[in-house]
Design a protein around this motif. Structure first.
Motif, mmCIF file in Angstrom:
data_model
loop_
_atom_site.group_PDB
_atom_site.id
_atom_site.type_symbol
_atom_site.label_atom_id
_atom_site.label_comp_id
_atom_site.label_asym_id
_atom_site.label_seq_id
_atom_site.Cartn_x
_atom_site.Cartn_y
_atom_site.Cartn_z
ATOM 1 N N GLY A 165 44.031 34.415 49.032
ATOM 2 C CA GLY A 165 44.936 35.477 49.479
ATOM 3 C C GLY A 165 44.813 35.761 50.964
ATOM 4 N N LEU A 166 44.089 34.894 51.693
ATOM 5 C CA LEU A 166 43.821 35.170 53.109
ATOM 6 C C LEU A 166 44.385 34.099 54.038
ATOM 7 N N ILE A 167 44.095 32.839 53.696
ATOM 8 C CA ILE A 167 44.436 31.770 54.626
ATOM 9 C C ILE A 167 45.776 31.161 54.232
ATOM 10 N N ASN A 168 46.695 31.138 55.158
ATOM 11 C CA ASN A 168 48.023 30.614 54.876
ATOM 12 C C ASN A 168 48.009 29.090 54.823
ATOM 13 N N LEU A 169 48.310 28.543 53.631
ATOM 14 C CA LEU A 169 48.241 27.093 53.475
ATOM 15 C C LEU A 169 49.555 26.403 53.832
ATOM 16 N N GLU A 170 50.580 27.192 54.137
ATOM 17 C CA GLU A 170 51.825 26.562 54.596
ATOM 18 C C GLU A 170 51.549 25.791 55.875
ATOM 19 N N ASP A 171 50.553 26.250 56.607
ATOM 20 C CA ASP A 171 50.150 25.566 57.830
ATOM 21 C C ASP A 171 49.402 24.278 57.464
ATOM 22 N N ASN A 172 49.892 23.145 57.982
ATOM 23 C CA ASN A 172 49.335 21.855 57.587
ATOM 24 C C ASN A 172 47.862 21.701 57.964
ATOM 25 N N VAL A 243 49.856 20.765 45.277
ATOM 26 C CA VAL A 243 49.960 21.834 46.275
ATOM 27 C C VAL A 243 50.340 21.260 47.643
ATOM 28 N N VAL A 244 49.700 20.148 47.986
ATOM 29 C CA VAL A 244 49.962 19.531 49.292
ATOM 30 C C VAL A 244 51.427 19.128 49.418
ATOM 31 N N PHE A 245 51.922 18.412 48.392
ATOM 32 C CA PHE A 245 53.288 17.901 48.469
ATOM 33 C C PHE A 245 54.306 18.878 47.907
ATOM 34 N N GLN A 246 53.828 19.961 47.314
ATOM 35 C CA GLN A 246 54.681 20.964 46.684
ATOM 36 C C GLN A 246 55.573 20.306 45.641
ATOM 37 N N LEU A 247 55.015 19.312 44.966
ATOM 38 C CA LEU A 247 55.793 18.481 44.054
ATOM 39 C C LEU A 247 54.878 17.907 42.980
#
Lengths: 331, 295
Positions: A165-172, A243-247
């Motif tokens: 809930g802290l680190i934004n993983l949208e950032d590669n 999660v990485v590929f959102q797929l």
């Protein structure tokens, strides 16, 4: 040297040699770690994460195949189960943080691993391979027919969310370092398992199972445990991959994927720690390079060719052959 | 119209017929696997590819050379069988002394190559094969309609299965084969050319698969991927039956086809999974397989 040497001297020499080797290993690992930390600034992080996920998948598979001698032809089932579970949870329950989704995916794959292990362990050798392949096909049918997987279309737009809930993983970059930490932790875990007394028993089972039985080991229990750990790590790889590929797609559940992880392990060097990592890097790169060029329709036959070549000409794989070379010429 | 468990008799017997036919294919394929396993001690992962090659060869020989069905019935297995001998001689033989896992992986790689190359040439959509004229139509048996071709498939598959059983169990050549299964070194000591026997056995095993492919060509869609999914089902059949006996492989194959057909009638969604579920049950309650002696 003609004068007699006392055993204390020999002991000292061995200890020193050992220490020198350890230092060398430590340095090598340090260099590798630095390279991995710096890599996303030179290479596209998503590509690196793909390699890391498949490397973890192969490391998991190798624990079973390379160190225990059990050839599973159904490991795709765990990769896909991890991926689909994580994908489904993160897509549908926005309250979940990313790591909870990944843990849930890993646990589901682990449970499936228990079921697979208890069934397949009843047969040996090539039957074991056939049983795991058939069970994985059953799982594949389940995913094809289930609605939550969206069948042939696959599960798209899985949110990466926030770690703890802290680190934004949208950032590669954040995502990359998270995957890297998980990968290294799992790698060290497998290293620890393999060098532990338990790992020695696994090797004994691989080399001569009847003898291990006659020594009083409950071989089946050790095999089941190895299978379950391997399935759990494969599930973790699948969860992170989704999660990485959102797929998450049916490709991950297909027998083809089970074959691919065998190829990675074999090419890199089965039964070595670094082998599967090298093999995964190699195979992912080859596939990427081929898919960019004129040979993009020939990926499968080329992979098949590599399979045949590896089996015929260098069964120890890249790392195994290198180790042999170093031992012969430098050791 | 008479009903059985709420299903019209004609539907039930129709599905049963399809089941028996699928079972005949399973029997032929698992028979080939068992023959190869007997002497080479490997599972031939390229078996599905060989089955597919048999069907593809039939279609292509007809399209380009005008070879008719009856000739293809002999020629396609021969071509594929020779191809099998070549693979055995140039690839499998080189790793004969190694762990059997390697030969299994080798045949898997070969299957990938064959399938991948053919996909590039012909795509994954099916090729069409026109049924020979004499097989068109069928006969009304009163309770169901029996197409001639399907009847022929059952007869032909059973004949070949029985023939194989006869050769292996009752002839001199078969006795060599069985002896080789027991102890091939001793056989060599008696002056029998074991390497040749191994080549021929592999060739014969894949020829059986190709024969199944020819039979399949007029009724199934002929594509480069037709072999791989069939092969996984056949593996499950082999696990259920065990490869200990030739007869066991045949009976299990047909039985599983029938069970699949019945499931398709009463609970269609499970029909593609039912054989795998039977496998799970067998593993739980009779782990060595219905006819198996080995663990």
């Amino acid at each position: 040297m003609n004068q007699p040497v006392n055993s204390a001297d020999i002991h000292k020499a061995i200890v020193e040699q050992q220490a020198a080797q350890d230092r060398k290993k430590l340095m090598l690992n340090g260099v590798l770690l630095l390279l991995l930390l710096a890599a996303p600034f030179m290479i596209y992080p998503v590509f690196l994460m793909k390699i890391l996920c498949f490397a973890l998948f192969a490391v998991a598979f190798n624990l079973l195949f390379g160190f225990t001698g059990l050839l599973s032809f159904g490991h795709a089932a765990f990769l896909a189960t991890g991926g689909y579970t994580t994908g489904y949870l993160l897509s549908n329950y926005s309250g979940l943080t990313t790591e909870m989704g990944i843990i849930a995916g890993t646990l589901t794959a682990t449970a499936l691993g228990v079921a697979f292990a208890l069934l397949s362990i009843r047969r040996q050798g090539i039957y074991f391979a056939m049983v795991t392949l058939a069970l994985a096909q059953l799982v594949f049918f389940f995913f094809v027919q289930s609605e939550f997987t969206h069948g042939e279309d696959g599960m798209h737009g899985i949110p990466r969310g926030e770690l703890f809930g802290l680190i934004n993983l949208e950032d590669n970059l954040n995502m990359y370092y998270f995957v890297l930490v998980v990968f290294i932790a799992c790698y060290l875990l497998v290293q620890r398992i393999v060098s532990s007394p338990y790992g020695q028993i696994l090797k004994a089972i691989k080399q001569n199972e009847p003898r291990a039985v006659s020594l009083g080991y409950n071989v089946d229990r050790y095999k089941v445990l190895a299978f379950v750990i391997s399935a759990a790590l494969a599930g973790l790889a699948g969860s992170m991959k989704s999660v990485v590929f959102q797929l998450a797609s049916l490709n991950d559940a297909h027998w083809h994927m089970s074959g691919e992880v065998i190829l990675m392990t074999l090419v890199g060097g089965m039964g070595t720690l670094l082998g599967p990592v090298v093999g995964a890097t190699f195979v992912v790169n080859i596939e990427y390079q081929l898919s960019q060029g004129a040979l993009r329709d020939w990926v499968d036959p080329i992979l098949g060719g590599i399979f045949v070549l590896t089996v015929l000409a260098f069964r120890s794989g890249i790392v195994g052959e290198l180790q042999k070379f170093i031992k012969k010429n430098l050791g | 119209m008479s009903m059985i468990f709420g299903v019209p008799l004609a539907v039930l017997s129709g599905q049963l017929l399809i089941g028996i036919i699928n079972g005949a294919f399973y029997a032929l394929l698992s028979l080939g696997l068992a023959v190869i396993f007997g002497l080479l001690k490997i599972i031939n992962f390229a078996h599905g590819a060989m089955y597919m090659l048999g069907a593809m060869t039939t279609v292509l020989m007809f399209d380009y050379l005008g070879v008719n069905y009856w000739v293809a019935l002999f020629l396609a297995p021969l071509v594929v069988g020779v191809f099998g001998v070549v693979i055995e001689y140039f690839l499998l033989r080189r790793i004969a002394g190694q762990d059997h896992i390697y030969s299994l992986l080798l045949t898997f790689g070969v299957a990938l190559i064959i399938q991948g190359v053919l996909i590039n040439w012909f795509g994954v959509s099916g090729l069409r094969y026109t049924m020979p004229d004499m097989f068109k139509g069928g006969v009304n048996l009163g309770f169901m309609f029996m197409p001639y071709y399907r009847a022929w498939v059952i007869v032909a598959a059973l004949l070949v299965c029985f023939g194989t059983w006869f050769v292996i169990e009752k002839t001199k050549l078969g006795s060599y084969l069985r002896a080789g299964t027991e102890d091939s070194q001793l056989m060599q000591g008696f002056g029998i050319n074991v390497p040749l026997l191994i080549s021929l056995t592999y060739g014969f095993g894949v020829a059986l698969a190709a024969f199944a492919g020819v039979l399949a060509a007029p009724i199934y869609s002929v594509t480069p991927v037709m072999g791989s999914s069939t092969l996984i089902v056949v593996f499950a059949v082999v696990v259920i039956g065990g490869m200990g006996s030739i007869g066991g492989a045949i009976i299990t194959g047909i039985l599983m086809g029938v069970i699949e057909g019945l499931t398709k009638t009463f609970y269609p969604p499970a029909s593609s999974a039912v054989i795998f579920l039977v496998m799970v049950l067998v593993l739980m309650f009779r782990p060595s397989g219905l006819f198996g002696k080995e663990a």
